[in-house]
Scaffold this motif. Sequence first.
Motif, PDB file in Angstrom:
ATOM      1  N   SER A   1     -18.650  -6.385  15.253  1.00  0.00           N
ATOM      2  CA  SER A   1     -17.563  -7.272  15.696  1.00  0.00           C
ATOM      3  C   SER A   1     -16.363  -6.469  16.172  1.00  0.00           C
ATOM      4  O   SER A   1     -15.671  -6.853  17.124  1.00  0.00           O
ATOM      5  CB  SER A   1     -17.142  -8.207  14.560  1.00  0.00           C
ATOM      6  OG  SER A   1     -18.215  -9.035  14.169  1.00  0.00           O
TER       7      SER A   1
ATOM      8  N   LEU B   1     -15.953  -5.448  19.807  1.00  0.00           N
ATOM      9  CA  LEU B   1     -15.471  -6.401  20.821  1.00  0.00           C
ATOM     10  C   LEU B   1     -14.131  -5.971  21.400  1.00  0.00           C
ATOM     11  O   LEU B   1     -13.754  -6.397  22.496  1.00  0.00           O
ATOM     12  CB  LEU B   1     -15.336  -7.800  20.214  1.00  0.00           C
ATOM     13  CG  LEU B   1     -16.632  -8.466  19.744  1.00  0.00           C
ATOM     14  CD1 LEU B   1     -16.333  -9.809  19.086  1.00  0.00           C
ATOM     15  CD2 LEU B   1     -17.609  -8.653  20.900  1.00  0.00           C
TER      16      LEU B   1
ATOM     17  N   ARG C   1     -18.496  -3.460  24.898  1.00  0.00           N
ATOM     18  CA  ARG C   1     -18.091  -4.849  24.588  1.00  0.00           C
ATOM     19  C   ARG C   1     -19.207  -5.825  24.921  1.00  0.00           C
ATOM     20  O   ARG C   1     -19.509  -6.740  24.142  1.00  0.00           O
ATOM     21  CB  ARG C   1     -16.824  -5.236  25.379  1.00  0.00           C
ATOM     22  CG  ARG C   1     -15.582  -4.463  25.010  1.00  0.00           C
ATOM     23  CD  ARG C   1     -14.334  -5.167  25.537  1.00  0.00           C
ATOM     24  NE  ARG C   1     -14.387  -5.419  26.967  1.00  0.00           N
ATOM     25  CZ  ARG C   1     -13.924  -4.601  27.901  1.00  0.00           C
ATOM     26  NH1 ARG C   1     -13.390  -3.433  27.537  1.00  0.00           N
ATOM     27  NH2 ARG C   1     -13.979  -4.917  29.177  1.00  0.00           N
TER      28      ARG C   1
ATOM     29  N   LEU D   1     -21.311  -8.221  22.256  1.00  0.00           N
ATOM     30  CA  LEU D   1     -21.434  -9.679  22.370  1.00  0.00           C
ATOM     31  C   LEU D   1     -22.891 -10.119  22.301  1.00  0.00           C
ATOM     32  O   LEU D   1     -23.246 -11.075  21.596  1.00  0.00           O
ATOM     33  CB  LEU D   1     -20.806 -10.151  23.692  1.00  0.00           C
ATOM     34  CG  LEU D   1     -19.283 -10.196  23.777  1.00  0.00           C
ATOM     35  CD1 LEU D   1     -18.838 -10.396  25.226  1.00  0.00           C
ATOM     36  CD2 LEU D   1     -18.716 -11.309  22.908  1.00  0.00           C
TER      37      LEU D   1
ATOM     38  N   CYS E   1     -24.692 -12.245  19.206  1.00  0.00           N
ATOM     39  CA  CYS E   1     -25.347 -13.525  19.497  1.00  0.00           C
ATOM     40  C   CYS E   1     -26.735 -13.573  18.859  1.00  0.00           C
ATOM     41  O   CYS E   1     -27.121 -14.587  18.271  1.00  0.00           O
ATOM     42  CB  CYS E   1     -25.441 -13.698  21.009  1.00  0.00           C
ATOM     43  SG  CYS E   1     -25.970 -15.345  21.503  1.00  0.00           S
TER      44      CYS E   1
ATOM     45  N   ASN F   1     -11.740 -12.782  14.953  1.00  0.00           N
ATOM     46  CA  ASN F   1     -12.860 -12.548  15.878  1.00  0.00           C
ATOM     47  C   ASN F   1     -13.087 -13.716  16.830  1.00  0.00           C
ATOM     48  O   ASN F   1     -13.414 -13.515  18.007  1.00  0.00           O
ATOM     49  CB  ASN F   1     -14.144 -12.253  15.099  1.00  0.00           C
ATOM     50  CG  ASN F   1     -14.124 -10.868  14.471  1.00  0.00           C
ATOM     51  OD1 ASN F   1     -13.367 -10.008  14.911  1.00  0.00           O
ATOM     52  ND2 ASN F   1     -14.930 -10.666  13.446  1.00  0.00           N
TER      53      ASN F   1
ATOM     54  N   THR G   1     -10.782 -13.469  19.625  1.00  0.00           N
ATOM     55  CA  THR G   1     -11.197 -12.399  20.544  1.00  0.00           C
ATOM     56  C   THR G   1     -12.333 -12.873  21.446  1.00  0.00           C
ATOM     57  O   THR G   1     -12.335 -12.609  22.655  1.00  0.00           O
ATOM     58  CB  THR G   1     -11.649 -11.158  19.736  1.00  0.00           C
ATOM     59  OG1 THR G   1     -10.582 -10.722  18.895  1.00  0.00           O
ATOM     60  CG2 THR G   1     -12.059 -10.031  20.676  1.00  0.00           C
ATOM     61  N   ILE G   2     -13.300 -13.581  20.851  1.00  0.00           N
ATOM     62  CA  ILE G   2     -14.428 -14.085  21.650  1.00  0.00           C
ATOM     63  C   ILE G   2     -13.936 -15.078  22.697  1.00  0.00           C
ATOM     64  O   ILE G   2     -14.388 -15.065  23.852  1.00  0.00           O
ATOM     65  CB  ILE G   2     -15.485 -14.730  20.723  1.00  0.00           C
ATOM     66  CG1 ILE G   2     -16.062 -13.681  19.763  1.00  0.00           C
ATOM     67  CG2 ILE G   2     -16.606 -15.371  21.539  1.00  0.00           C
ATOM     68  CD1 ILE G   2     -16.858 -14.263  18.613  1.00  0.00           C
TER      69      ILE G   2
ATOM     70  N   GLU H   1     -19.434 -10.893  30.831  1.00  0.00           N
ATOM     71  CA  GLU H   1     -18.711 -11.057  29.566  1.00  0.00           C
ATOM     72  C   GLU H   1     -18.498 -12.529  29.248  1.00  0.00           C
ATOM     73  O   GLU H   1     -18.642 -12.952  28.099  1.00  0.00           O
ATOM     74  CB  GLU H   1     -17.368 -10.322  29.645  1.00  0.00           C
ATOM     75  CG  GLU H   1     -17.514  -8.808  29.558  1.00  0.00           C
ATOM     76  CD  GLU H   1     -16.178  -8.094  29.651  1.00  0.00           C
ATOM     77  OE1 GLU H   1     -15.895  -7.258  28.790  1.00  0.00           O
ATOM     78  OE2 GLU H   1     -15.424  -8.379  30.602  1.00  0.00           O
TER      79      GLU H   1
ATOM     80  N   ALA I   1     -20.074 -14.333  26.017  1.00  0.00           N
ATOM     81  CA  ALA I   1     -19.117 -14.907  25.064  1.00  0.00           C
ATOM     82  C   ALA I   1     -19.412 -16.382  24.816  1.00  0.00           C
ATOM     83  O   ALA I   1     -19.362 -16.844  23.667  1.00  0.00           O
ATOM     84  CB  ALA I   1     -17.692 -14.732  25.593  1.00  0.00           C
TER      85      ALA I   1
ATOM     86  N   LEU J   1     -22.412 -16.692  22.606  1.00  0.00           N
ATOM     87  CA  LEU J   1     -22.087 -16.411  21.201  1.00  0.00           C
ATOM     88  C   LEU J   1     -21.348 -17.593  20.576  1.00  0.00           C
ATOM     89  O   LEU J   1     -21.661 -17.999  19.437  1.00  0.00           O
ATOM     90  CB  LEU J   1     -21.243 -15.141  21.124  1.00  0.00           C
ATOM     91  CG  LEU J   1     -20.737 -14.742  19.727  1.00  0.00           C
ATOM     92  CD1 LEU J   1     -21.884 -14.655  18.726  1.00  0.00           C
ATOM     93  CD2 LEU J   1     -19.986 -13.412  19.798  1.00  0.00           C
ATOM     94  N   LEU J   2     -20.384 -18.162  21.286  1.00  0.00           N
ATOM     95  CA  LEU J   2     -19.667 -19.329  20.755  1.00  0.00           C
ATOM     96  C   LEU J   2     -20.611 -20.496  20.519  1.00  0.00           C
ATOM     97  O   LEU J   2     -20.467 -21.253  19.554  1.00  0.00           O
ATOM     98  CB  LEU J   2     -18.560 -19.754  21.723  1.00  0.00           C
ATOM     99  CG  LEU J   2     -17.208 -19.043  21.605  1.00  0.00           C
ATOM    100  CD1 LEU J   2     -16.228 -19.607  22.615  1.00  0.00           C
ATOM    101  CD2 LEU J   2     -16.628 -19.184  20.198  1.00  0.00           C
TER     102      LEU J   2
END
Length: 808
Positions: free
Chosen positions: A150, A153, A161, A165, A169, A187, A190-191, A202, A206, A209-210
């Motif tokens: 993490s 990131l 980076r 990510l 994920c 974090n 940041t994401i 990116e 991102a 991952l979210l």
Amino acid sequence: MAESWDGGHSDDSFRDSLYTEPIYEAFLCPLTRQVMRDPVSIENGQTFERDAIEKWFEECRDSGRRPTCPLTHKELKSTDLNPSIALRNTIEEWTKRNEAVQLDKACRTLSLGNSEIDVLQSLNYITHICQKSRYNKHAVHNAELVPMISSMLKSGNRKVRLKALETLCIIAEGDDDNKEVIAAGDNIRTIVKFLSHEHSQEREEAVSLLYELSKSESLCEKIGGVSGAILILVGMASSKSANILTVERADKTLENLEKCENNVRQMAENGRLQPLLTLLLKGSPETRLSMVSYLGELVLSNDVKVFVAQTAGSVLVDVMKSGSNLAREAALKSLNQISSYETSAKILIHAGILPPLVKYLFTVGVNQLPMRMKEVSATILANVVSSGANFESIPLDQDRRTLVSEDIVHNLLHLINNTGPAIECKLLQVLVGLTSSATTVVNIVAAIKSSGATISLIQFVEAPQKDVRMASIKLLQNISPYMCQELADALRSTGGQLSSLINVIAEDNGISEEQAAAIGLLADLPESDTGLTRRLLEEGAFKIAFSKVVSIRQGITRGGRFVTRFLEGLVRVLSRLTYILEGEPEVIALAREYSLASLFTDLLQMNELDKVQRVSALSLQNLSKQSKHLTQVPVAPEPRFFCSIFPCLGKQPVITGLCRVHHGFCSIKHSFCLLEGKAVEKLVACLDHTNEKVVEAALAALCTLLDDDVDIDQGVSVLDEADGIKPILDILRDNRTEILRQKAVWAVERILRNDDIANEIAGDQNVGTALVEAFRHGDYRTRQIAERALKHVDKLPNFSGIFTKKGG
């Protein structure tokens, strides 16, 4: 199989780099050359990866061959597979030892901040093993690698980076514990920042991952709590330029975030209304009430108002009708928002909003709504009425009464006089809306007259609240064409309402709608009411109107969307002075002071403003009628003594500079002479106007040059020199309106008294036919005049009149 980040390794070298202990040949599948996970043996004892040998047998069958051993190529009698349990256990133990060592190596690499290549290789390895099994994700968690990854990131290296990510994920997928660790600290923030990065990779990683993190209900509130997160996701989900996968992931992330009511509110605030409406329609009673309340606090675009009205309008109306007081108040606030746009208001009308609204407003006693809710109800009613629907056909109750029924209007008028300014204003706006339609204004006017409410409505012109005053003035203007004399009587006889109207017009802050309505109201009052005109004189209204017109003409007063209405009203008010000139030296002096004749002459050239041109021409007609009285006729001197003895010495001196038409000293300022003011040519130019009313007014003004008390022959010459005779003949021939025909016949008869012109026109068959038609079909006076005109062109014999005067 995961590949090396920098692409510098072959598959074999990358595979070998994953293990610290030597790879035994027995561990490798002969077909794939990869370490086996599920080794099985075939009939001849050879060992393969289960998936690989099954695929080989399948290819044999598909090609019509008997199954063979891929190594010996000898036919097999059976394709049975026997698990090599001992070998599998050995490989698993060997793999775990290697993975433990490699994880320890990755941990050291990430913690020590080694080179980019080392970091990327470590992240590649972690990605590889986590994709293999869930157990490895636990191992990564236990090794406390997740916080280290993490922290990557925030690396200054974009490749690091991006790989971080991607790795996070994979680590988060299907593992709630890892998700919690990833979401620790800042974090999430940041994401979220990556969602706004200019590099698309990116952004894509991102949002993926979210999406994984949002599958954990406990993290939904945390994601939504990051400032701007939902706004950015809503933007991505509705983007037409972003990658399709990114759009889908953003949309699915938002769907997951809907589990939290706060997130739903944020989505609604940022234009994604469907989740809120879904909870409003299908949620628990508490949730539905919460969503209805929040909907009333939102600022909605017009498109969204329509969407909400279509989706939830009926439900909101039902809540308003039958919910608790708390629910009703929430529903009213929401309906207030939605009803403020014409299209959505019409949808609410169809949903049945009118009957309960009117009922709430009129209910008194123990069942009446609190005053704050009545105020909102009045606001909604004003919004709905401004939509312009067909209100005379929308029933409010079983008796089929409508908003324009007499007793309903009486109730509205009663409420207006018995409530506070806020409700007064909204109910006045209701009446403004109903009187803005030609189909309903007559009903409202009739109800106002029958209730005797004229005086009380006029009193609101003095209200200290600007919105109440403005609504009152707009209402009075709307009804003024239908009850102008009643309004004139009231304004003339009551207190300071007239002064208040004039004060509004005199304001110097641009041109407002209120000013346009106020001057429009005064302009609609009858010109024949000389008492009112004198009141306006006393109040200084004409001075203000004159200065405003000049200011607009000179560009001093800035225009706006109300400038045309304002200017038209000012000109109409100024024109009132021209209707009371007869025997009024004070008014004549004022007309001279303001140079009204010159002003109206200039206004004739405002080609886009028909009303201004028409009123200006009518005013010039009134002014021109006074010219014969105001021209200074020279007085002949008394003959001297010797002139009486010697007549040859008595020759009168020749006086020059006299007006041809009025035989005196004329000017546009002092005697309002059209000829001296160069107004004739401008009036002639108006004779070919497309608006008949402008043509009628211009022709009437020109006819003052042919009146009995002026030199008609010279008046004809003036018209001829201004090329005005042909347009008058064209008007006669075109026969556009009865009024125009009457005026044209009168003017043509005067023109034909000139023998030269009569001889020239005599051969024009069209003129003769038009005169014959007027002779046959006009009223009594027109037929008489047409008869005289026909005699001028020898179409009738010149003997005693065919028609006798009525009563003679």
